[in-house]
Design a protein around this motif. Sequence first.
Motif, PDB file in Angstrom:
ATOM      1  N   ASN A 151     -23.985 -53.037  38.502  1.00  0.00           N
ATOM      2  CA  ASN A 151     -25.019 -53.342  39.277  1.00  0.00           C
ATOM      3  C   ASN A 151     -24.903 -54.363  40.265  1.00  0.00           C
ATOM      4  O   ASN A 151     -25.905 -55.089  40.520  1.00  0.00           O
ATOM      5  CB  ASN A 151     -26.205 -53.619  37.986  1.00  0.00           C
ATOM      6  CG  ASN A 151     -26.759 -52.498  37.450  1.00  0.00           C
ATOM      7  OD1 ASN A 151     -26.981 -51.400  37.953  1.00  0.00           O
ATOM      8  ND2 ASN A 151     -27.008 -53.029  36.115  1.00  0.00           N
ATOM      9  N   TYR A 152     -23.625 -54.828  40.629  1.00  0.00           N
ATOM     10  CA  TYR A 152     -23.604 -55.780  41.655  1.00  0.00           C
ATOM     11  C   TYR A 152     -24.347 -55.548  42.828  1.00  0.00           C
ATOM     12  O   TYR A 152     -24.672 -54.670  43.254  1.00  0.00           O
ATOM     13  CB  TYR A 152     -21.898 -56.056  42.041  1.00  0.00           C
ATOM     14  CG  TYR A 152     -21.597 -54.948  43.128  1.00  0.00           C
ATOM     15  CD1 TYR A 152     -21.591 -55.249  44.305  1.00  0.00           C
ATOM     16  CD2 TYR A 152     -21.213 -53.501  42.620  1.00  0.00           C
ATOM     17  CE1 TYR A 152     -21.072 -54.144  45.183  1.00  0.00           C
ATOM     18  CE2 TYR A 152     -20.803 -52.705  43.451  1.00  0.00           C
ATOM     19  CZ  TYR A 152     -20.785 -53.116  44.751  1.00  0.00           C
ATOM     20  OH  TYR A 152     -20.116 -52.207  45.812  1.00  0.00           O
ATOM     21  N   ASN A 153     -24.709 -56.755  43.259  1.00  0.00           N
ATOM     22  CA  ASN A 153     -25.894 -56.672  44.342  1.00  0.00           C
ATOM     23  C   ASN A 153     -25.277 -57.607  45.547  1.00  0.00           C
ATOM     24  O   ASN A 153     -25.748 -58.580  45.800  1.00  0.00           O
ATOM     25  CB  ASN A 153     -27.252 -57.258  44.109  1.00  0.00           C
ATOM     26  CG  ASN A 153     -28.105 -56.117  44.101  1.00  0.00           C
ATOM     27  OD1 ASN A 153     -28.050 -55.158  44.927  1.00  0.00           O
ATOM     28  ND2 ASN A 153     -29.354 -56.254  43.500  1.00  0.00           N
ATOM     29  N   GLU A 258     -33.818 -59.593  40.168  1.00  0.00           N
ATOM     30  CA  GLU A 258     -33.264 -58.743  41.298  1.00  0.00           C
ATOM     31  C   GLU A 258     -34.371 -57.598  41.672  1.00  0.00           C
ATOM     32  O   GLU A 258     -34.349 -57.368  42.806  1.00  0.00           O
ATOM     33  CB  GLU A 258     -31.949 -58.285  40.758  1.00  0.00           C
ATOM     34  CG  GLU A 258     -30.921 -59.215  40.561  1.00  0.00           C
ATOM     35  CD  GLU A 258     -29.668 -58.421  40.041  1.00  0.00           C
ATOM     36  OE1 GLU A 258     -29.706 -57.003  39.793  1.00  0.00           O
ATOM     37  OE2 GLU A 258     -28.546 -59.055  39.995  1.00  0.00           O
ATOM     38  N   LEU A 298     -29.264 -63.243  46.978  1.00  0.00           N
ATOM     39  CA  LEU A 298     -29.372 -61.637  46.907  1.00  0.00           C
ATOM     40  C   LEU A 298     -29.687 -61.298  48.203  1.00  0.00           C
ATOM     41  O   LEU A 298     -29.343 -59.969  48.624  1.00  0.00           O
ATOM     42  CB  LEU A 298     -30.486 -61.240  45.900  1.00  0.00           C
ATOM     43  CG  LEU A 298     -30.227 -61.462  44.387  1.00  0.00           C
ATOM     44  CD1 LEU A 298     -31.284 -61.081  43.516  1.00  0.00           C
ATOM     45  CD2 LEU A 298     -28.759 -60.891  43.821  1.00  0.00           C
TER      46      LEU A 298
END
Length: 299
Positions: A151-153, A258, A298
Amino acid sequence: MIDDKSQLENVAKSPFDETKVDEGFFVLTYKNDKSVAQSIVKEIHSDFIQFHFCIKGSCKFVFNEGRYALNILEENSLLLYNPQRELPINLEVNPNSWIVTVLISIKKFHGLFSQEADYISFLNEDNKDKKYYKDGVISPSLAIVLNQLINYNLNQTIKNLYYRGKAYELLSLYFNRSEDANIEQCPFLVDETNVIKIRKAKDIIISRLAEPPSLQELADEIGLNLKKLKEGFRQIYGDSVFSFLFDYKMEVARKLLESGENNVNEVGLKVGYSTASHFIAAFKKKYGTTPKKYIMSLN
């Protein structure tokens, strides 16, 4: 996966999202968010050790053209190594299931762990030509890194650098030696009834993470004495009940932040912190930054 050309040809046919971490070291991720099972087939050279982590749902590793299969359930892992023959990835991934696979050549692996061959079984001189299969439970600390990989952002330009750090962290956590008793030799885990009770304890604290029961209340609810609850939980999940819960709360909080659907105060309340200051302090302790700065990073 012997050179870059064959690697690229292989990737083109693969549904995996594949990242080359280093020479002889790859991370593959796959999300089956569909309503039907998906099949993944990928040729892998016998030089590679395979780590398969199911972080959501379940999947099945199929061997010998379907004649044999191993289930990998949610929060479980499977390590495979067979230097005697090719061991292609043949996974049947169930609906709404997420998989992270790590592939590392034995040469690369020896370079990382040559000093630790005494406790990594398949690195022993006696075992170097033997096949090795091992399943296990994903610890909370491992689960966090696995979720960060899938789930890297972050900006695509630093994906490889990010994955490199996380992949090495993953290996170090997987092979971290515990000072507790060896799980495979622990008589507590021979009793499947106790294992079921401990898993129930985990489900209880997760379902009530905002207002978890005390340890004694939890022990009473699952029908174990306090000592067995503490020992069993640490043996299965590699951590104390409240350390596990803390890690889980912080991971839930990170995902809520997130999503952008809740502000910092609301997220803190959802994971059981009555004041924003306590939540901010806890988040900073875990991730080294405040929730607000994390949100800003983010964008």
